[in-house]
Scaffold this active site. Structure first.
Site, PDB file in Angstrom:
ATOM      1  N   ASP A  16       1.021  -1.667  -2.432  1.00 55.34           N
ATOM      2  CA  ASP A  16       1.651  -2.724  -1.638  1.00 55.34           C
ATOM      3  C   ASP A  16       0.798  -3.991  -1.657  1.00 55.34           C
ATOM      4  OD1 ASP A  16       3.505  -3.897  -0.008  1.00 55.34           O
ATOM      5  OD2 ASP A  16       2.999  -2.759   1.790  1.00 55.34           O
ATOM      6  N   HIS A  33       3.073  -8.633  -9.435  1.00 56.92           N
ATOM      7  CA  HIS A  33       3.456  -7.349 -10.048  1.00 56.92           C
ATOM      8  C   HIS A  33       2.743  -7.165 -11.387  1.00 56.92           C
ATOM      9  CE1 HIS A  33       6.262  -6.833  -6.872  1.00 56.92           C
ATOM     10  NE2 HIS A  33       7.174  -7.676  -7.309  1.00 56.92           N
ATOM     11  N   LEU A 127      -4.695  15.187 -16.784  1.00 62.59           N
ATOM     12  CA  LEU A 127      -4.207  14.505 -15.580  1.00 62.59           C
ATOM     13  C   LEU A 127      -2.696  14.357 -15.695  1.00 62.59           C
ATOM     14  CD1 LEU A 127      -4.632  12.523 -13.060  1.00 62.59           C
ATOM     15  CD2 LEU A 127      -4.880  10.698 -14.747  1.00 62.59           C
ATOM     16  N   ILE A 189       4.697   4.902   6.377  1.00 64.71           N
ATOM     17  CA  ILE A 189       4.971   5.743   5.198  1.00 64.71           C
ATOM     18  C   ILE A 189       6.193   5.250   4.413  1.00 64.71           C
ATOM     19  CG2 ILE A 189       6.285   7.525   6.458  1.00 64.71           C
ATOM     20  CD1 ILE A 189       4.617   9.555   4.666  1.00 64.71           C
ATOM     21  N   SER A 190       7.012   4.393   5.032  1.00 65.27           N
ATOM     22  CA  SER A 190       8.127   3.747   4.331  1.00 65.27           C
ATOM     23  C   SER A 190       8.992   4.702   3.507  1.00 65.27           C
ATOM     24  CB  SER A 190       7.609   2.618   3.430  1.00 65.27           C
ATOM     25  OG  SER A 190       7.002   1.622   4.204  1.00 65.27           O
ATOM     26  N   GLU A 201      -4.018  13.632   4.091  1.00 63.31           N
ATOM     27  CA  GLU A 201      -4.906  12.648   4.728  1.00 63.31           C
ATOM     28  C   GLU A 201      -4.424  11.257   4.352  1.00 63.31           C
ATOM     29  OE1 GLU A 201      -7.562  13.119   6.743  1.00 63.31           O
ATOM     30  OE2 GLU A 201      -7.182  15.281   6.716  1.00 63.31           O
TER      31      GLU A 201
HETATM   32  C1  FPP Z   1       4.645  -3.772  -3.606  1.00 58.10           C
HETATM   33  O1  FPP Z   1       4.273  -5.111  -3.452  1.00 58.10           O
HETATM   34  C2  FPP Z   1       4.774  -3.397  -5.018  1.00 58.10           C
HETATM   35  C3  FPP Z   1       5.922  -2.976  -5.620  1.00 58.10           C
HETATM   36  C4  FPP Z   1       7.213  -2.871  -4.936  1.00 58.10           C
HETATM   37  C5  FPP Z   1       5.971  -2.630  -7.056  1.00 58.10           C
HETATM   38  C6  FPP Z   1       4.756  -2.008  -7.677  1.00 58.10           C
HETATM   39  C7  FPP Z   1       4.906  -2.097  -9.141  1.00 58.10           C
HETATM   40  C8  FPP Z   1       3.929  -2.351 -10.045  1.00 58.10           C
HETATM   41  C9  FPP Z   1       2.509  -2.456  -9.700  1.00 58.10           C
HETATM   42  C10 FPP Z   1       4.274  -2.561 -11.476  1.00 58.10           C
HETATM   43  C11 FPP Z   1       4.933  -1.478 -12.265  1.00 58.10           C
HETATM   44  C12 FPP Z   1       4.447  -0.103 -12.090  1.00 58.10           C
HETATM   45  C13 FPP Z   1       4.017   0.747 -13.056  1.00 58.10           C
HETATM   46  C14 FPP Z   1       3.767   2.178 -12.682  1.00 58.10           C
HETATM   47  C15 FPP Z   1       3.744   0.355 -14.448  1.00 58.10           C
HETATM   48  P1  FPP Z   1       5.254  -6.088  -2.663  1.00 58.10           P
HETATM   49  O2  FPP Z   1       6.064  -6.801  -3.649  1.00 58.10           O
HETATM   50  O3  FPP Z   1       6.009  -5.305  -1.632  1.00 58.10           O
HETATM   51  O4  FPP Z   1       4.205  -7.042  -1.974  1.00 58.10           O
HETATM   52  P2  FPP Z   1       4.342  -7.815  -0.587  1.00 58.10           P
HETATM   53  O5  FPP Z   1       4.472  -6.761   0.474  1.00 58.10           O
HETATM   54  O6  FPP Z   1       3.052  -8.560  -0.509  1.00 58.10           O
HETATM   55  O7  FPP Z   1       5.534  -8.694  -0.715  1.00 58.10           O
END
Ligand code: FPP
Length: 235
Positions: A16, A33, A127, A189-190, A201
């Site tokens: 996040d 991202h 892994l 936990i969303s 944990e």
């Molecule tokens: C949360 O940040 C992040 C996501 C919803 C996406 C996570 C995806 C990646 C890191 C890229 C692709 C993944 C892989 C496995 C290659 P947010 O956008 O909710 O951030 P904010 O809460 O600050 O708005």
């Protein structure tokens, strides 16, 4: 307890804070991202180095489909790009790749790429990296209940054990997370692994996902090693 027993078998991460990371730099959310993919790579490496056997990542929730279409497209494209770029590295390092979630909502093209990488790495042992895509905990429990009742019928369903019910969740065969990390300061936990996190944990850190790298992963493992897990019992 010796040191090896203190390494969690399964570490799960709610990634996040990508959007906030980008905003703080005056960039588009997409930039967060993209930087976040670098953190994914870093934690996969750190999991290999520390001997963690399962690393799971909450990449996209069922609720995330409600984000603007352009952002959804970007996230799906990043997934596609990562599969293309990382498959060889996974194979070289003996890492199995698994995607779990409501796959029916993903495009045919993405599903084909996912199946390809899952098939190619199915034999890998060092892994297992699990990416939760179009996943939510309540959806998982509902689909498990539907599958179990269709297969077992009402009588067997009424006496089904927790262990046997778990076999219908998409995580069947995967041990429950020992440690769940959530970045960016949010403490919830969303709708993630609701059933599977019964005794997990939790570790919440203010670090935003794009800044969460090897050092932060290893610090989280050190914190886990200090925790006293009692599973509701007295020690
Ligand atoms: C949360 O940040 C992040 C996501 C919803 C996406 C996570 C995806 C990646 C890191 C890229 C692709 C993944 C892989 C496995 C290659 P947010 O956008 O909710 O951030 P904010 O809460 O600050 O708005």
């Amino acid at each position: 307890m010796d040191n090896t027993e203190r390494i969690p078998v399964h570490v799960s991460i709610i990634m996040d804070g990508n959007g906030r990371w980008a905003k703080a730099r005056g960039k588009e959310r997409v930039a967060g991202h993209m930087e976040g993919v670098g953190s994914v790579r870093a934690v996969v490496e750190a999991a290999c180095e520390t001997g963690v056997k399962y690393l799971s990542l909450y990449a996209f929730s069922e609720e995330n489909w409600g984000r603007p279409a352009a952002e959804v497209d970007t996230l799906m494209s990043l997934m596609m790009k990562s599969i293309r770029e990382e498959c060889a590295t996974f194979l070289k390092n003996d890492i199995r790749f698994v995607v779990l979630g409501n796959r029916a909502r993903l495009s045919d093209k993405l599903n084909a790429a996912i199946d390809g990488m899952m098939d190619q790495t199915a034999h890998c042992k060092r892994l297992t990296v699990i990416v939760f895509l179009s996943y939510s905990g309540k959806w998982d429990i509902l689909q498990a209940a539907a599958k179990a009742s269709a297969e077992l019928g009402p009588e067997a369903m009424a006496t089904l054990s927790e262990e046997d019910f778990s076999k219908y969740l998409v995580t069947a065969g995967i041990p429950d997370p020992d440690l769940l990390i959530r970045t960016s300061g949010e403490q919830r936990i969303s709708n993630y692994l609701l059933w599977q996190c019964a005794y997990t944990e939790f570790l919440f850190t203010d670090v935003l996902w794009p800044d969460f790298r090897k050092e932060e992963f290893k610090a989280a493992l050190a914190e886990y090693a200090r925790r006293d897990r009692r599973y509701g019992k007295v020690k």
